[in-house]
Design a protein around this motif. Structure first.
Motif, mmCIF file in Angstrom:
data_model
loop_
_atom_site.group_PDB
_atom_site.id
_atom_site.type_symbol
_atom_site.label_atom_id
_atom_site.label_comp_id
_atom_site.label_asym_id
_atom_site.label_seq_id
_atom_site.Cartn_x
_atom_site.Cartn_y
_atom_site.Cartn_z
ATOM 1 N N LEU A 157 49.731 47.663 31.408
ATOM 2 C CA LEU A 157 48.978 47.878 30.168
ATOM 3 C C LEU A 157 49.708 48.818 29.213
ATOM 4 O O LEU A 157 49.585 48.681 27.995
ATOM 5 C CB LEU A 157 47.582 48.402 30.488
ATOM 6 C CG LEU A 157 46.686 47.403 31.234
ATOM 7 C CD1 LEU A 157 45.390 48.067 31.652
ATOM 8 C CD2 LEU A 157 46.423 46.169 30.398
ATOM 9 N N HIS A 202 52.323 46.771 27.430
ATOM 10 C CA HIS A 202 51.762 45.727 26.565
ATOM 11 C C HIS A 202 50.534 46.278 25.841
ATOM 12 O O HIS A 202 49.443 45.716 25.913
ATOM 13 C CB HIS A 202 51.399 44.495 27.393
ATOM 14 C CG HIS A 202 52.574 43.910 28.108
ATOM 15 N ND1 HIS A 202 53.515 43.131 27.479
ATOM 16 C CD2 HIS A 202 52.972 44.019 29.398
ATOM 17 C CE1 HIS A 202 54.447 42.768 28.347
ATOM 18 N NE2 HIS A 202 54.146 43.294 29.520
ATOM 19 N N ARG A 203 50.739 47.350 25.104
ATOM 20 C CA ARG A 203 49.635 48.033 24.439
ATOM 21 C C ARG A 203 48.937 47.209 23.377
ATOM 22 O O ARG A 203 47.794 47.453 23.069
ATOM 23 C CB ARG A 203 50.129 49.332 23.804
ATOM 24 C CG ARG A 203 50.250 50.429 24.799
ATOM 25 C CD ARG A 203 50.689 51.676 24.114
ATOM 26 N NE ARG A 203 51.934 52.048 24.759
ATOM 27 C CZ ARG A 203 52.872 52.772 24.239
ATOM 28 N NH1 ARG A 203 52.753 53.232 23.027
ATOM 29 N NH2 ARG A 203 53.953 53.060 24.896
ATOM 30 N N LEU A 254 47.871 44.169 23.435
ATOM 31 C CA LEU A 254 47.027 43.070 23.901
ATOM 32 C C LEU A 254 45.577 43.283 23.477
ATOM 33 O O LEU A 254 45.070 44.404 23.497
ATOM 34 C CB LEU A 254 47.078 42.963 25.430
ATOM 35 C CG LEU A 254 48.393 42.535 26.071
ATOM 36 C CD1 LEU A 254 48.280 42.571 27.592
ATOM 37 C CD2 LEU A 254 48.764 41.139 25.611
ATOM 38 N N ASP A 312 41.521 42.932 24.117
ATOM 39 C CA ASP A 312 40.777 43.221 25.352
ATOM 40 C C ASP A 312 40.744 42.010 26.271
ATOM 41 O O ASP A 312 40.918 42.136 27.490
ATOM 42 C CB ASP A 312 39.348 43.672 25.021
ATOM 43 C CG ASP A 312 39.306 45.057 24.408
ATOM 44 O OD1 ASP A 312 40.299 45.796 24.552
ATOM 45 O OD2 ASP A 312 38.262 45.408 23.815
ATOM 46 N N HIS A 348 42.898 39.461 26.456
ATOM 47 C CA HIS A 348 44.216 39.225 27.053
ATOM 48 C C HIS A 348 44.559 40.291 28.086
ATOM 49 O O HIS A 348 45.187 39.992 29.114
ATOM 50 C CB HIS A 348 45.302 39.177 25.977
ATOM 51 C CG HIS A 348 45.301 37.895 25.202
ATOM 52 N ND1 HIS A 348 45.636 37.847 23.873
ATOM 53 C CD2 HIS A 348 45.007 36.629 25.569
ATOM 54 C CE1 HIS A 348 45.549 36.589 23.456
ATOM 55 N NE2 HIS A 348 45.169 35.833 24.466
ATOM 56 N N ALA A 349 44.163 41.543 27.823
ATOM 57 C CA ALA A 349 44.426 42.619 28.784
ATOM 58 C C ALA A 349 43.696 42.349 30.095
ATOM 59 O O ALA A 349 44.252 42.550 31.183
ATOM 60 C CB ALA A 349 44.005 43.966 28.200
ATOM 61 N N LYS A 350 42.456 41.880 30.006
ATOM 62 C CA LYS A 350 41.696 41.554 31.225
ATOM 63 C C LYS A 350 42.360 40.437 31.997
ATOM 64 O O LYS A 350 42.453 40.463 33.230
ATOM 65 C CB LYS A 350 40.259 41.185 30.863
ATOM 66 C CG LYS A 350 39.429 42.368 30.450
ATOM 67 C CD LYS A 350 38.038 41.951 30.030
ATOM 68 C CE LYS A 350 37.292 43.128 29.460
ATOM 69 N NZ LYS A 350 36.001 42.755 28.887
ATOM 70 N N GLU A 370 45.432 41.783 33.730
ATOM 71 C CA GLU A 370 45.066 42.543 34.930
ATOM 72 C C GLU A 370 44.695 41.611 36.072
ATOM 73 O O GLU A 370 45.059 41.855 37.222
ATOM 74 C CB GLU A 370 43.886 43.477 34.623
ATOM 75 C CG GLU A 370 44.239 44.641 33.742
ATOM 76 C CD GLU A 370 43.012 45.415 33.295
ATOM 77 O OE1 GLU A 370 41.874 44.925 33.459
ATOM 78 O OE2 GLU A 370 43.187 46.518 32.766
#
Length: 153
Positions: free
Chosen positions: A136, A139-140, A142, A144, A146-148, A151
């Protein structure tokens, strides 16, 4: 786990206190570290209650405002009195609150016989979650969603 409580107590109190009550409370907090069972927790809770009873009147001491006198920084100009041992009261309040809310020894209810508790949560921070944090951080930008997904991947 108890290391963080001890750090909070140290934040409120000095390391070289002259008051007996301010010497005893950090010592009592230090005894938290080896606690591994609910029986030991109950003994510690009774020792803390004894400490509270012993120093109850001391902790109620008040200081009164003098005309044009100096006041501690958190005390307002219109305040007529304040508790003399504010820092000690805060430290005691830290322990009393987590004990009353049953947060202090909640981790002991999930321990199985023969297993030792880790003293801190540091292994989680450097081991299990380190890869996710690294992903994360790199890849700041992203969203929410896409971040999920990243992960989960």
């Amino acid at each position: 786990m108890f290391v963080y409580i001890q750090q909070n107590i140290r934040t409120h109190l000095t390391m070289r206190s002259k008051l007996d009550a301010s010497k005893e409370l950090p010592a009592l907090a230090k005894v938290l570290t080896p606690i591994q069972t609910l029986d030991q927790a109950a003994v510690w809770a009774s020792e803390f209650a004894s400490w509270e009873g012993l120093w109850e009147t001391f902790l109620k001491h008040r200081s009164y405002a003098k005309k044009n006198g100096e006041r501690p920084s958190p005390i307002g100009a219109g305040q007529l009195w304040w508790f003399t041992h504010m820092r000690l009261r805060r430290a005691k309040g830290t322990l009393a609150t987590v004990l009353k809310n049953e947060h202090l020894f909640s981790c002991l209810t999930h321990v199985t016989q023969g297993r030792k508790l880790p003293r801190t949560t540091s292994p989680l921070e450097g081991d299990v979650n380190a890869g996710l944090k690294h992903l994360l951080r790199n890849h700041r930008g992203l969203s929410d969603d896409h971040a999920k997904r990243a992960e989960d991947w």
